[in-house]
Design an enzyme around this catalytic site. Structure first.
Site, PDB file in Angstrom:
ATOM      1  CG  ASP A  45      53.861  65.145  93.695  1.00 27.97           C
ATOM      2  OD1 ASP A  45      53.147  65.149  92.673  1.00 27.97           O
ATOM      3  OD2 ASP A  45      53.413  64.872  94.827  1.00 27.97           O
TER       4      ASP A  45
ATOM      5  CD  GLU B 266      48.379  61.867  93.213  1.00 27.61           C
ATOM      6  OE1 GLU B 266      47.361  61.157  93.354  1.00 27.61           O
ATOM      7  OE2 GLU B 266      49.537  61.397  93.326  1.00 27.61           O
TER       8      GLU B 266
END
Length: 377
Positions: free
Chosen positions: A70, A135
């Site tokens: 991400d 994250e």
């Protein structure tokens, strides 16, 4: 001229709009490469988060590369020199969201493993990747959930490289062998609302809280140690009042954060803060949010291997530091694993026009491969 294997893979990953918690097919790209290397693939989906646990081998020691697919949002597209999800090389720099944080590192991991296995198919131990799409977000359903799953079945990580952009000026100049802990306090000081012309009929929570806040800000919480700077207390947000100039507020909201060293525990911080607030006679509510405990990998096979690998490539030793924010390394370190962060230069992370030197990704691939060789051969 065609792209090198690591640049081609980095571009493939960067072309996917995987704003947290989306993975946008990035892990499928990695899985396709890993399956050819006989990795056992396990996809773990928790709510809106996609996680990958891929392992080759069953023996100890278990060496893990950890990272995330991400990215943070691109922000204003008008401020980008090139479209953020159309990776482009300009003057030797690979531009695009995720170049440094951290799709470039993911490409380096995959290519380094491919090269390592081609040269050392009968290496000792096992290799795994732990990849999440959570994250940059609330980090609730990502690495921490995968670690819970692994621990429940007694699958132990011995060594882990997290591919976060650790470097400052040149790739490999800084290696993070630990991180400070982080805990946030949301404080509400209660008073009695009233008219500013009649202060004797009110109780101003701002006036009562300011001396306590001043004491918190002036307190020396610890002096740090060889690996960590002194613990830092910072007030982040203040809110009070109705917006009218003639109203004494009834409540005062304060948000503060500690970045703390291994000299303190979160329990000690809480106790000392409550002691100061109580000493000032405040009527308050205080909610705590612990983002992570401090961790340190100060010696052992991994640190020695990483330092030596960086020195082999750069011909200079890296600095071992614990500065910066938190990372997913904190979830892995709690298992007792040796954890080190090694990744690209972090100068443009989370900014428009994020970029990384293409040559740095080649160097980082070499570093990762050498760490594998020094750890598993």
């Amino acid at each position: 001229m065609s792209d090198s294997p690591v640049i081609a893979l980095a571009k493939d990953l960067m072309s996917r709009n995987s704003v947290t918690p989306e993975d946008a097919g990035c892990q499928d790209v990695m899985i396709a490469r890993l399956e050819k290397l006989d990795f056992v693939i396990e996809t773990m989906v928790f709510d809106d988060t996609t996680n990958l646990w891929a392992r080759r081998g069953t023996q100890a020691p278990l060496f893990v590369f950890a990272g995330h697919t991400d990215v943070v949002p691109a922000g204003s597209l008008e401020q980008w020199h090139t479209p953020p999800f159309e990776p482009t090389i300009i003057d030797g720099y690979l531009h695009g969201r995720g170049a440094a944080d951290m799709k470039g590192s993911l490409a380096c991991m995959i290519v380094s493993i491919e090269r390592f296995l081609a040269e050392h198919p009968d290496h000792t131990g096992s290799i795994a990747l732990l990849i999440t799409s959570d994250e940059e977000g609330p980090f609730i359903n990502g690495t921490t959930r995968v670690i819970d799953t692994l621990e429940a079945r007694n699958e132990k990580i011995d060594m882990c490289i997290v591919g976060e952009p650790s470097s400052t000026h040149a790739v490999g100049d800084v290696v993070k062998n630990g991180r400070r802990g982080s805990i946030t306090g949301d404080l509400t000081v209660k008073g009695i609302q009233g008219h500013v012309a009649y202060p004797h009929l009110a109780d101003n929570p701002v006036h009562k809280a300011l001396p306590a806040l001043a004491e918190l800000a002036a307190t020396t919480w610890d002096n740090g140690n060889t690996y960590f700077p002194a613990t830092s207390f910072q007030i982040a947000n203040l809110a009070s009042g109705t917006g009218a100039s003639n109203v004494i507020p009834g409540e005062f909201d304060v948000q503060f954060n500690f970045r703390f060293s291994t000299e303190l525990t979160d329990g000690e911080i809480k106790r000392r803060v409550h002691s100061i607030l109580d000493a000032h006679g405040l009527n308050y509510d205080l909610k705590w949010t612990l983002s992570g405990h401090p961790f340190l990998t100060d010696e052992g096979t991994l640190v020695e291997a990483v330092v030596a690998a960086v020195e082999d490539v750069n011909h200079t030793k890296p600095a071992l530091l614990t500065t910066g924010g938190t990372s997913d390394g904190r979830f892995i370190a709690r298992t007792g694993a040796q954890v080190v962060e090694l990744g690209p230069v972090n100068a443009t992370i989370h900014k428009v026009n994020e970029c990384v030197k293409a040559a740095d990704l080649e160097k980082l691939t070499d570093m990762y491969q050498k760490v594998l060789e020094k750890s598993l051969v």
